[in-house]
Enzyme design. Structure first.
Site, mmCIF file in Angstrom:
data_model
loop_
_atom_site.group_PDB
_atom_site.id
_atom_site.type_symbol
_atom_site.label_atom_id
_atom_site.label_comp_id
_atom_site.label_asym_id
_atom_site.label_seq_id
_atom_site.Cartn_x
_atom_site.Cartn_y
_atom_site.Cartn_z
ATOM 1 N N ASP A 180 -5.633 85.819 80.277
ATOM 2 C CA ASP A 180 -4.431 86.827 79.930
ATOM 3 C C ASP A 180 -3.481 87.184 81.405
ATOM 4 O O ASP A 180 -3.548 88.413 81.683
ATOM 5 C CB ASP A 180 -5.133 88.084 79.412
ATOM 6 C CG ASP A 180 -3.707 88.902 78.767
ATOM 7 O OD1 ASP A 180 -2.723 88.645 78.723
ATOM 8 O OD2 ASP A 180 -4.344 90.343 78.697
ATOM 9 N N GLU A 195 -1.864 104.055 80.747
ATOM 10 C CA GLU A 195 -1.082 103.152 79.671
ATOM 11 C C GLU A 195 -1.335 103.305 78.394
ATOM 12 O O GLU A 195 -2.321 102.685 78.118
ATOM 13 C CB GLU A 195 -1.152 101.623 80.351
ATOM 14 C CG GLU A 195 -0.069 100.666 79.694
ATOM 15 C CD GLU A 195 -0.903 99.751 78.912
ATOM 16 O OE1 GLU A 195 -0.181 98.671 78.411
ATOM 17 O OE2 GLU A 195 -1.985 99.804 78.712
ATOM 18 N N ARG A 207 -3.902 102.442 87.644
ATOM 19 C CA ARG A 207 -3.373 102.193 86.421
ATOM 20 C C ARG A 207 -4.414 101.918 85.392
ATOM 21 O O ARG A 207 -5.105 100.847 85.605
ATOM 22 C CB ARG A 207 -2.121 101.072 86.393
ATOM 23 C CG ARG A 207 -1.583 100.867 84.986
ATOM 24 C CD ARG A 207 -0.667 99.710 84.974
ATOM 25 N NE ARG A 207 -0.199 99.313 83.631
ATOM 26 C CZ ARG A 207 -0.704 98.472 82.767
ATOM 27 N NH1 ARG A 207 -1.767 98.030 83.082
ATOM 28 N NH2 ARG A 207 -0.045 98.287 81.557
ATOM 29 N N LEU A 208 -4.509 102.797 84.294
ATOM 30 C CA LEU A 208 -5.758 102.542 83.433
ATOM 31 C C LEU A 208 -5.129 101.749 82.329
ATOM 32 O O LEU A 208 -4.329 102.035 81.537
ATOM 33 C CB LEU A 208 -6.309 103.957 82.779
ATOM 34 C CG LEU A 208 -6.888 104.849 83.999
ATOM 35 C CD1 LEU A 208 -7.560 105.887 83.296
ATOM 36 C CD2 LEU A 208 -7.667 104.078 84.873
ATOM 37 N N ASP A 209 -5.516 100.396 82.308
ATOM 38 C CA ASP A 209 -5.008 99.416 81.296
ATOM 39 C C ASP A 209 -5.762 99.612 79.927
ATOM 40 O O ASP A 209 -7.158 99.538 80.015
ATOM 41 C CB ASP A 209 -5.014 97.894 81.821
ATOM 42 C CG ASP A 209 -4.718 96.949 80.823
ATOM 43 O OD1 ASP A 209 -3.530 97.116 80.611
ATOM 44 O OD2 ASP A 209 -5.606 96.173 80.346
ATOM 45 N N HIS A 265 -12.291 96.117 78.937
ATOM 46 C CA HIS A 265 -12.693 94.726 78.533
ATOM 47 C C HIS A 265 -12.923 94.205 79.839
ATOM 48 O O HIS A 265 -12.117 94.647 80.928
ATOM 49 C CB HIS A 265 -11.882 94.157 77.595
ATOM 50 C CG HIS A 265 -10.510 93.898 77.851
ATOM 51 N ND1 HIS A 265 -9.659 94.744 77.495
ATOM 52 C CD2 HIS A 265 -9.744 93.016 78.814
ATOM 53 C CE1 HIS A 265 -8.169 94.423 77.817
ATOM 54 N NE2 HIS A 265 -8.556 93.429 78.901
ATOM 55 N N ASP A 295 1.716 90.727 69.290
ATOM 56 C CA ASP A 295 1.974 92.440 69.440
ATOM 57 C C ASP A 295 2.819 92.763 68.543
ATOM 58 O O ASP A 295 3.887 92.330 68.012
ATOM 59 C CB ASP A 295 2.390 92.553 71.096
ATOM 60 C CG ASP A 295 1.350 91.944 71.969
ATOM 61 O OD1 ASP A 295 0.390 92.730 72.101
ATOM 62 O OD2 ASP A 295 1.805 91.214 72.593
ATOM 63 N N LEU A 296 2.230 93.844 67.867
ATOM 64 C CA LEU A 296 3.025 94.371 66.818
ATOM 65 C C LEU A 296 4.116 95.459 67.205
ATOM 66 O O LEU A 296 4.969 95.862 66.454
ATOM 67 C CB LEU A 296 2.024 94.997 65.724
ATOM 68 C CG LEU A 296 1.047 94.151 65.191
ATOM 69 C CD1 LEU A 296 0.176 94.941 64.243
ATOM 70 C CD2 LEU A 296 1.497 92.977 64.538
ATOM 71 N N TYR A 297 3.994 95.622 68.490
ATOM 72 C CA TYR A 297 4.816 96.991 68.886
ATOM 73 C C TYR A 297 5.726 96.437 69.962
ATOM 74 O O TYR A 297 6.403 97.394 70.621
ATOM 75 C CB TYR A 297 3.943 97.789 69.378
ATOM 76 C CG TYR A 297 2.822 97.399 70.421
ATOM 77 C CD1 TYR A 297 3.389 97.150 71.926
ATOM 78 C CD2 TYR A 297 1.492 97.349 70.255
ATOM 79 C CE1 TYR A 297 2.436 96.775 72.877
ATOM 80 C CE2 TYR A 297 0.739 96.950 71.342
ATOM 81 C CZ TYR A 297 1.285 96.669 72.559
ATOM 82 O OH TYR A 297 0.279 96.490 73.521
ATOM 83 N N HIS A 320 5.522 93.602 82.596
ATOM 84 C CA HIS A 320 4.827 92.580 82.340
ATOM 85 C C HIS A 320 4.627 92.106 80.897
ATOM 86 O O HIS A 320 4.450 91.311 80.240
ATOM 87 C CB HIS A 320 3.714 92.487 83.211
ATOM 88 C CG HIS A 320 2.457 93.426 82.826
ATOM 89 N ND1 HIS A 320 2.489 94.677 83.383
ATOM 90 C CD2 HIS A 320 1.494 93.189 82.092
ATOM 91 C CE1 HIS A 320 1.811 95.380 82.733
ATOM 92 N NE2 HIS A 320 1.079 94.610 82.368
#
Length: 491
Positions: free
Chosen positions: A49, A231, A189-191, A87, A341-343, A288
């Site tokens: 990823d 985020e 940045r909190l992913d 994760h 991705d649905l969004y 990204h």
């Protein structure tokens, strides 16, 4: 908020490595950016990823550089980096040990399984309620210590979710924050933090536990002198609520609202958002990831509450984006590509506006004049188009907007009028005193005015979304004058 613009980029895809990125920022991009968000540079930066599946979140991938290179990058500018909260890689040393030893591994409590959240079993209703940004359930069958288990994998089977209820997970996250801040990173940045609060009886997204975990990480960061950007994609009211609790949130509603304004000649939805949006925001056009749609629509997470755009306007916007891109974004989005991705729509912002330089430059100006910290994605800075070759090679939809630039391609892009005009606008935003003052705006029909004033200093954007005409006036040594107009790019 007076932070200067920031560049968002992968070190390898724009400049080869961290020293190359520093040379670019200190060279042809000098004066345009007060900071840089370097997308994951941990080993492996080119994983399943694109770095968001770290094997070792406390190290710099040696193919990109060292912590000394990160610190050097921060000389005279802010550096932001990702804390991947939800994760880690299934190939991390910790999870490999769990695969081998199962519950006998000291790291076993650190990772989530179905049974960890639902110790008494999960009903059909429990499973159907779980919110996930992709189709299907967030579990992968794996063998842990000889026993078949359902491991919680919100995003991909290569990314194993953490159990933030355990001390082992917090020892890990504390080590990550320590490594980043010691390495010169001043903004974290909190992913994917919205997915951390898995609790039985909930949709496992943005739960009260999520709030508690976010507050704990914010405290860790602040104690080490860093700010935190959260985020979260979701209903716009969630962003407003989150903004009250953290340093910074993304304004993910801005990109689709700007696209709607420029493609439908309709400023009303943007005006509605300007009236209520949080000011402690990071603004973007593209990133990204794809261009978010859920952020302006209604949401199952907030039943009965309308979105910023009516459903029929969202449908029209998505279709317009696909048409403007010549259908390439359709090939990169949804069932046409992996990472379902649905969004979001996977597309460069430049292609979403049919490569119309005037409309694209106006979109960038709208971003730069809206309050917050403007972040500019490297492909967007260079007015890049959808990379269909990379999409074909990987089958990953988001790769359409993750081009690997050669030095020659960067040089060619920097010579284009639309890119030169963006850099001029960024340098104005980075240096003009007016942007440290008060903001006012007026949108009426298709015409608008966004203005900043600090004492005698003033910067004003006037525009018309119907024909993408615009003028930027700013005070200078000879008084207020036009410093950028739509004549900077061909109609």
């Amino acid at each position: 908020m007076t932070h200067g613009p920031q560049l968002i980029t992968y070190a390898d895809r724009l400049a080869g490595d961290l020293p190359g990125l520093r040379a670019l920022l200190d060279g042809p991009l000098a004066g345009a950016f007060g900071g840089v968000h370097v997308l994951p540079f941990y080993p492996p930066f080119d994983g399943a990823d694109a770095g968001f599946d770290p094997r070792d979140h406390t190290q710099v991938d040696p193919r990109l550089g060292t912590w000394d290179d990160v610190r050097a990058l921060g000389a005279g500018r802010e550096v932001m980096a990702d804390v991947i909260v939800n994760h880690v890689s299934a190939d991390s040393a910790q999870f490999r040990d769990v695969r081998e030893r199962g519950d006998a591994s000291p790291h076993a409590p650190m990772f989530l399984t179905l049974g960890a959240v639902f110790p008494d079993g999960a009903s059909e209703e429990d499973l159907a309620r779980i919110y996930r940004p992709r189709p299907g359930l967030p579990f992968t069958v794996m063998t842990l210590g000889g026993r078949r288990r359902l491991v919680w994998t919100t995003f991909t089977p290569d990314q194993v979710d953490l159990d933030l209820r355990t001390p082992q997970a917090w020892e890990y996250l504390t080590a990550v924050v320590d490594a980043l801040t010691a390495g010169g990173v001043t903004m974290l940045r909190l992913d994917a933090v919205g997915y951390t609060g898995k609790e039985a009886g909930t949709d496992c997204f943005m739960t009260p536990a999520t709030d508690a975990y976010t507050e704990r990480i914010v405290s860790l960061a602040r104690a080490r002198g860093a700010q935190v950007l959260v985020e979260v994609h979701g209903h716009h009211t969630q962003q407003i609520e989150i903004a009250r609790k953290v340093d910074l949130v993304y304004d993910f509603a801005l990109p689709p609202l700007v696209l709607h304004a420029l493609t439908a000649a309709d400023l009303e939805p943007l005006a509605g958002w300007l009236a209520i949006r949080p000011a402690n925001a990071v603004t973007v056009l593209d990133t990204h990831d794809g261009i978010g749609i859920v952020d302006v629509g209604p949401s199952d997470l907030r039943p009965g509450e309308p979105g910023l755009l009516a459903p029929e306007k969202i449908d029209a916007l998505v279709e317009t984006m696909h048409e403007n891109s010549g259908g390439t974004s359709r090939q990169a989005t949804g069932a046409a590509a992996s990472n379902l991705d649905l969004y979001q729509v996977n597309c460069t912002f430049y292609d979403a506006l049919a490569r119309d330089d005037r409309r694209y430059l106006l979109a960038r100006l709208l971003q730069l004049f809206v309050p917050g910290i403007p972040q500019v994605y490297y492909v967007g800075l260079l007015a890049g188009s959808n990379d269909m070759e990379l999409l074909a090679a990987t089958g990953v939809g988001r790769d359409v907007n993750r081009h690997h630039y050669t030095d020659g391609e960067v040089a060619d892009a920097l010579a284009r009028p639309v890119v030169r005009a963006q850099l001029a606008a960024l340098r104005l935003r980075a240096s003009h005193a007016a942007f440290g003052g008060a903001f006012e705006w007026d949108l009426d029909g298709t015409r608008g005015c966004l203005a900043w004033t600090a004492g005698d200093e003033r910067a004003v954007l006037t525009f018309d979304v119907a024909d993408a005409s615009f003028t930027v006036h700013a005070t200078g040594p000879d008084g207020e004058e036009a410093v950028l107009t739509d004549a900077a790019v061909a109609p």
